[in-house]
Design an enzyme around this catalytic site. Structure first.
Site, PDB file in Angstrom:
ATOM      1  N   HIS A  39       0.837  -1.204   0.000  1.00  0.00           N
ATOM      2  CA  HIS A  39       0.000   0.000   0.000  1.00  0.00           C
ATOM      3  C   HIS A  39       0.873   1.256   0.000  1.00  0.00           C
ATOM      4  O   HIS A  39       0.919   2.006   0.994  1.00  0.00           O
ATOM      5  CB  HIS A  39      -0.958  -0.006   1.194  1.00  0.00           C
ATOM      6  CG  HIS A  39      -1.985  -1.096   1.100  1.00  0.00           C
ATOM      7  ND1 HIS A  39      -2.912  -1.161   0.080  1.00  0.00           N
ATOM      8  CD2 HIS A  39      -2.218  -2.185   1.867  1.00  0.00           C
ATOM      9  CE1 HIS A  39      -3.686  -2.223   0.237  1.00  0.00           C
ATOM     10  NE2 HIS A  39      -3.275  -2.872   1.306  1.00  0.00           N
ATOM     11  N   ARG A  70       7.016  -5.639   3.728  1.00  0.00           N
ATOM     12  CA  ARG A  70       5.748  -6.262   3.347  1.00  0.00           C
ATOM     13  C   ARG A  70       5.736  -6.294   1.823  1.00  0.00           C
ATOM     14  O   ARG A  70       5.713  -5.255   1.165  1.00  0.00           O
ATOM     15  CB  ARG A  70       4.530  -5.492   3.849  1.00  0.00           C
ATOM     16  CG  ARG A  70       3.242  -6.150   3.272  1.00  0.00           C
ATOM     17  CD  ARG A  70       1.990  -5.805   3.998  1.00  0.00           C
ATOM     18  NE  ARG A  70       1.570  -4.436   3.811  1.00  0.00           N
ATOM     19  CZ  ARG A  70       0.432  -3.932   4.318  1.00  0.00           C
ATOM     20  NH1 ARG A  70      -0.368  -4.698   5.061  1.00  0.00           N
ATOM     21  NH2 ARG A  70       0.117  -2.666   4.131  1.00  0.00           N
ATOM     22  N   GLU A 100      -6.081 -11.969   7.194  1.00  0.00           N
ATOM     23  CA  GLU A 100      -6.895 -10.758   7.048  1.00  0.00           C
ATOM     24  C   GLU A 100      -8.184 -11.021   6.279  1.00  0.00           C
ATOM     25  O   GLU A 100      -8.735 -10.113   5.649  1.00  0.00           O
ATOM     26  CB  GLU A 100      -6.081  -9.601   6.449  1.00  0.00           C
ATOM     27  CG  GLU A 100      -5.200  -9.921   5.268  1.00  0.00           C
ATOM     28  CD  GLU A 100      -4.322  -8.736   4.833  1.00  0.00           C
ATOM     29  OE1 GLU A 100      -4.508  -7.614   5.319  1.00  0.00           O
ATOM     30  OE2 GLU A 100      -3.457  -8.952   3.972  1.00  0.00           O
ATOM     31  N   ASP A 131      -8.542  -5.105   6.423  1.00  0.00           N
ATOM     32  CA  ASP A 131      -9.054  -6.032   5.410  1.00  0.00           C
ATOM     33  C   ASP A 131     -10.026  -7.031   6.026  1.00  0.00           C
ATOM     34  O   ASP A 131     -11.027  -7.399   5.407  1.00  0.00           O
ATOM     35  CB  ASP A 131      -7.885  -6.788   4.748  1.00  0.00           C
ATOM     36  CG  ASP A 131      -7.363  -6.028   3.531  1.00  0.00           C
ATOM     37  OD1 ASP A 131      -8.188  -5.587   2.716  1.00  0.00           O
ATOM     38  OD2 ASP A 131      -6.139  -5.879   3.409  1.00  0.00           O
TER      39      ASP A 131
HETATM   40  C1  3PY Z   1      -4.955  -4.374   7.196  1.00  0.00           C
HETATM   41  O1  3PY Z   1      -5.391  -3.886   8.255  1.00  0.00           O
HETATM   42  O2  3PY Z   1      -5.646  -4.955   6.351  1.00  0.00           O
HETATM   43  C2  3PY Z   1      -3.547  -4.278   6.929  1.00  0.00           C
HETATM   44  O3  3PY Z   1      -3.097  -4.800   5.943  1.00  0.00           O
HETATM   45  C3  3PY Z   1      -2.738  -3.528   7.922  1.00  0.00           C
HETATM   46  O4  3PY Z   1      -1.523  -3.229   7.469  1.00  0.00           O
HETATM   47 MG    MG Z   2      -4.460  -5.619   4.631  1.00  0.00          MG
END
Ligand code: 3PY
Ligand code: MG
Length: 253
Positions: A46, A71, A144, A170
């Site tokens: 991101h 990441r 996530e 997410d």
């Molecule tokens: C999320 O909260 O989905 C993330 O990827 C946090 O970095």
């Molecule tokens: Mg995420």
């Protein structure tokens, strides 16, 4: 063996703390990696950064006090291998939904026959010892989605994982909840329950559990809940917050 900055935090019974790096600046990443954070995490998912840029930024971190984690943008051996070749101490792999996908992430960190990583460390000082090159890397995978939460125990049981990093935003979206609710002081109970289930699974597997901390106050809550790897703030947010504060204070003086 994880980077000594991480193991030091854990040996002191506190979570490792680190900011997100989202901008392509060797100068700001070097500054932030020498401020006392336990790690910095270069975000290729991101931000405008990709794994090639991350590899260049990593070079500026030789001798930094913080561990350097990346990441990656997706669970793909070439992306993971590139940043490890450039000396990343660990990777966070997003959107891992099954034990199979977790095993693929681990395999991308390991050389044949245990994995699929191709040999080619290009950062001076990394050396050529395959075992040492594998052992210096910590692989965290992200849970996530609801599907991944359901499978948390199987995912956590995959050998070789350093830990799980939960993506609350997410996860909230996947559960039909507002993304921002993940970072509120009182997240919706269904989301808190899902997160607690993942923490429990990491504890049963004796691996680290991490998540983003929403604020300094949230660090305490996360520590009490058993989290041992917490991201906190980000390069641009840190710059902005301090700048806004200084402007305010200077104008009021
Ligand atoms: C999320 O909260 O989905 C993330 O990827 C946090 O970095
Ligand atoms: Mg995420």
């Amino acid at each position: 063996m994880p980077h000594s900055a991480l193991t030091k935090a854990w040996s002191e019974s506190r979570p490792a703390l680190g900011p997100w790096i989202t901008t392509d600046s060797e100068w700001s990443i070097e500054t932030l990696a020498n401020c006392g954070f336990d790690f910095v995490v270069i975000d290729c998912q991101h931000s405008l950064l990709d794994e090639v840029t991350a590899s260049r930024l990593l070079k500026g971190l030789a001798g930094a006090s913080s561990a350097a984690i990346v990441r990656v943008s997706r669970n793909e051996p070439a992306r993971i291998g590139r940043v490890l070749d450039a000396g990343a101490d660990g990777v966070i792999v997003p959107l891992v939904n099954s034990a199979q996908e977790a095993a693929e992430a681990i395999a991308a960190c390991r050389y044949s026959p245990r994995g699929v990583r191709s040999f080619g460390p290009f950062r001076a000082g990394l050396g050529f010892d395959v075992k040492a090159l594998e052992e210096r890397v910590s692989c965290f995978v992200m849970i996530e989605t609801s599907k991944a939460v359901e499978r948390a125990a199987e995912i956590c049981a995959v050998p070789g994982l350093a830990g799980i990093f939960i993506g609350p935003a997410d996860l909230a979206v996947d559960m039909g909840l507002p993304a921002g609710s993940a970072f509120s002081e009182n997240p919706p109970p269904a989301l808190s329950d899902a997160i607690a289930k993942v923490v429990k699974a990491t504890q049963a597997a004796a691996i680290v559990c991490g998540r983003p901390a929403a604020s300094v106050g949230d660090v305490k809550r996360a520590t009490t809940a058993g989290f041992r790897l917490l991201t906190i703030s980000a390069d641009r947010a840190l710059l902005r917050e301090r700048a806004v504060q200084i402007v305010k204070e200077a104008q009021a003086s």
